[in-house]
Design a protein around this motif. Sequence first.
Motif, mmCIF file in Angstrom:
data_model
loop_
_atom_site.group_PDB
_atom_site.id
_atom_site.type_symbol
_atom_site.label_atom_id
_atom_site.label_comp_id
_atom_site.label_asym_id
_atom_site.label_seq_id
_atom_site.Cartn_x
_atom_site.Cartn_y
_atom_site.Cartn_z
ATOM 1 N N GLN A 140 0.836 -1.209 0.000
ATOM 2 C CA GLN A 140 0.000 0.000 0.000
ATOM 3 C C GLN A 140 0.870 1.258 0.000
ATOM 4 O O GLN A 140 0.576 2.229 -0.713
ATOM 5 C CB GLN A 140 -0.921 -0.006 1.215
ATOM 6 N N ILE A 141 1.935 1.239 0.801
ATOM 7 C CA ILE A 141 2.845 2.388 0.860
ATOM 8 C C ILE A 141 3.470 2.648 -0.505
ATOM 9 O O ILE A 141 3.467 3.772 -1.020
ATOM 10 C CB ILE A 141 3.950 2.152 1.909
ATOM 11 N N ILE A 142 4.016 1.596 -1.113
ATOM 12 C CA ILE A 142 4.709 1.747 -2.390
ATOM 13 C C ILE A 142 3.741 2.150 -3.493
ATOM 14 O O ILE A 142 4.021 3.046 -4.298
ATOM 15 C CB ILE A 142 5.451 0.452 -2.761
ATOM 16 N N SER A 143 2.580 1.501 -3.533
ATOM 17 C CA SER A 143 1.584 1.811 -4.559
ATOM 18 C C SER A 143 1.149 3.268 -4.483
ATOM 19 O O SER A 143 1.083 3.970 -5.500
ATOM 20 C CB SER A 143 0.371 0.889 -4.394
ATOM 21 N N HIS A 144 0.851 3.736 -3.266
ATOM 22 C CA HIS A 144 0.404 5.120 -3.085
ATOM 23 C C HIS A 144 1.492 6.114 -3.497
ATOM 24 O O HIS A 144 1.211 7.106 -4.204
ATOM 25 C CB HIS A 144 0.021 5.344 -1.625
ATOM 26 N N CYS A 145 2.727 5.844 -3.080
ATOM 27 C CA CYS A 145 3.808 6.774 -3.394
ATOM 28 C C CYS A 145 4.161 6.763 -4.880
ATOM 29 O O CYS A 145 4.531 7.805 -5.435
ATOM 30 C CB CYS A 145 5.046 6.442 -2.557
ATOM 31 N N MET A 146 4.028 5.607 -5.529
ATOM 32 C CA MET A 146 4.260 5.558 -6.972
ATOM 33 C C MET A 146 3.201 6.354 -7.729
ATOM 34 O O MET A 146 3.498 7.009 -8.734
ATOM 35 C CB MET A 146 4.274 4.110 -7.448
ATOM 36 N N GLU A 147 1.963 6.331 -7.233
ATOM 37 C CA GLU A 147 0.909 7.148 -7.835
ATOM 38 C C GLU A 147 1.231 8.633 -7.680
ATOM 39 O O GLU A 147 1.059 9.425 -8.619
ATOM 40 C CB GLU A 147 -0.438 6.826 -7.185
ATOM 41 N N GLN A 148 1.698 8.997 -6.484
ATOM 42 C CA GLN A 148 2.088 10.390 -6.261
ATOM 43 C C GLN A 148 3.254 10.794 -7.153
ATOM 44 O O GLN A 148 3.276 11.911 -7.692
ATOM 45 C CB GLN A 148 2.458 10.586 -4.790
ATOM 46 N N GLN A 149 4.209 9.878 -7.320
ATOM 47 C CA GLN A 149 5.363 10.160 -8.163
ATOM 48 C C GLN A 149 4.927 10.417 -9.602
ATOM 49 O O GLN A 149 5.426 11.334 -10.266
ATOM 50 C CB GLN A 149 6.345 8.986 -8.110
ATOM 51 N N ALA A 150 4.002 9.596 -10.077
ATOM 52 C CA ALA A 150 3.503 9.764 -11.448
ATOM 53 C C ALA A 150 2.814 11.110 -11.620
ATOM 54 O O ALA A 150 2.976 11.790 -12.650
ATOM 55 C CB ALA A 150 2.550 8.626 -11.795
ATOM 56 N N GLN A 151 2.061 11.535 -10.608
ATOM 57 C CA GLN A 151 1.378 12.820 -10.678
ATOM 58 C C GLN A 151 2.373 13.976 -10.702
ATOM 59 O O GLN A 151 2.210 14.936 -11.468
ATOM 60 C CB GLN A 151 0.427 12.968 -9.492
ATOM 61 N N VAL A 152 3.400 13.874 -9.866
ATOM 62 C CA VAL A 152 4.417 14.927 -9.828
ATOM 63 C C VAL A 152 5.119 15.037 -11.175
ATOM 64 O O VAL A 152 5.354 16.142 -11.689
ATOM 65 C CB VAL A 152 5.454 14.635 -8.713
#
Length: 297
Positions: A140-152
């Motif tokens: 969950q941590i990695i998935s959420h942060c990867m989504e944030q990374q893609a948005q950035v």
Amino acid sequence: MFGYVRPCKPEMLVKEYELYKSAYCSLCKHLGKFFGRLSRLALSYDATFLAMLHMSLKQECPGFSRGRCVVNPIKKCTYCNGGEESFLFAGAVSVLMTYYKIRDDIQDCSIAGKFRAYLLIPFVKRSYQKAKREFPEIDQIISHCMEQQAQVEQNPSAGIDSSAEPTAQMLSQVLLLLSNGTKSQELVLGQLGYFLGRWIYLMDAADDIEKDQKHHQFNPFLKKFATSASEPKISKSQEAFRDYCNEVLNQTLSQALAALNLLELQHFGSILDNIIRLGLPAMQKQILYNDKEIEHV
């Protein structure tokens, strides 16, 4: 994972180097045991650091014994007798990160990169599912942060700090899972994970600057060094680029080292110190200044 977090071999004692190799080989062995043989493709120096950090926070010290290499039976290796929880944790992080990195390549890479990623996905998916079942909170941590990374990275005006934030937060939250519950240790582990994650992201960006420019992919350093189409192409040979990246990375690294020094490590303290204090700066010199004389493991 990225493979940048490794020790500086010339500055290690022989016994320290042997201990590090035993942790690396043990992680390889446990990856196959826990997540399947193909998961050994996710073996990395970064995950070895994570396993040793996990073991260093525990009172019990693993023993060591000789055995056959699981990949090359002709070769003998030293393995840790114990520390299974640490190797399971580090292996899961490595498998999950590898899976999400391949998925990210499908979205962002060139045609050749996308094709390679599509070919790899079926081979890593089974290992990913096992890791996700064992550690849903890490997934969950990695998935959420990867989504944030893609948005950035979809924001062309994103700066260096905002670009590195998701990866920094991801590793910070992962290291918080190692805490014994005390506020002081939580704070220190969170800081260590944050600045180490930031360093890894920025190191990877500096390493990929020419490739990202060639394929018109996002890179936070491009915004600073190539503000107009008329400017010459960025190369790692440009002195201003190298010096600026080195300064940013050194500032980040100093914070990670300060956090490591505050941890009460039960074992492997000199090895972990070597990695952060000597290995990571050596990696900067090798990548930014093409220093071929630096020897890593």
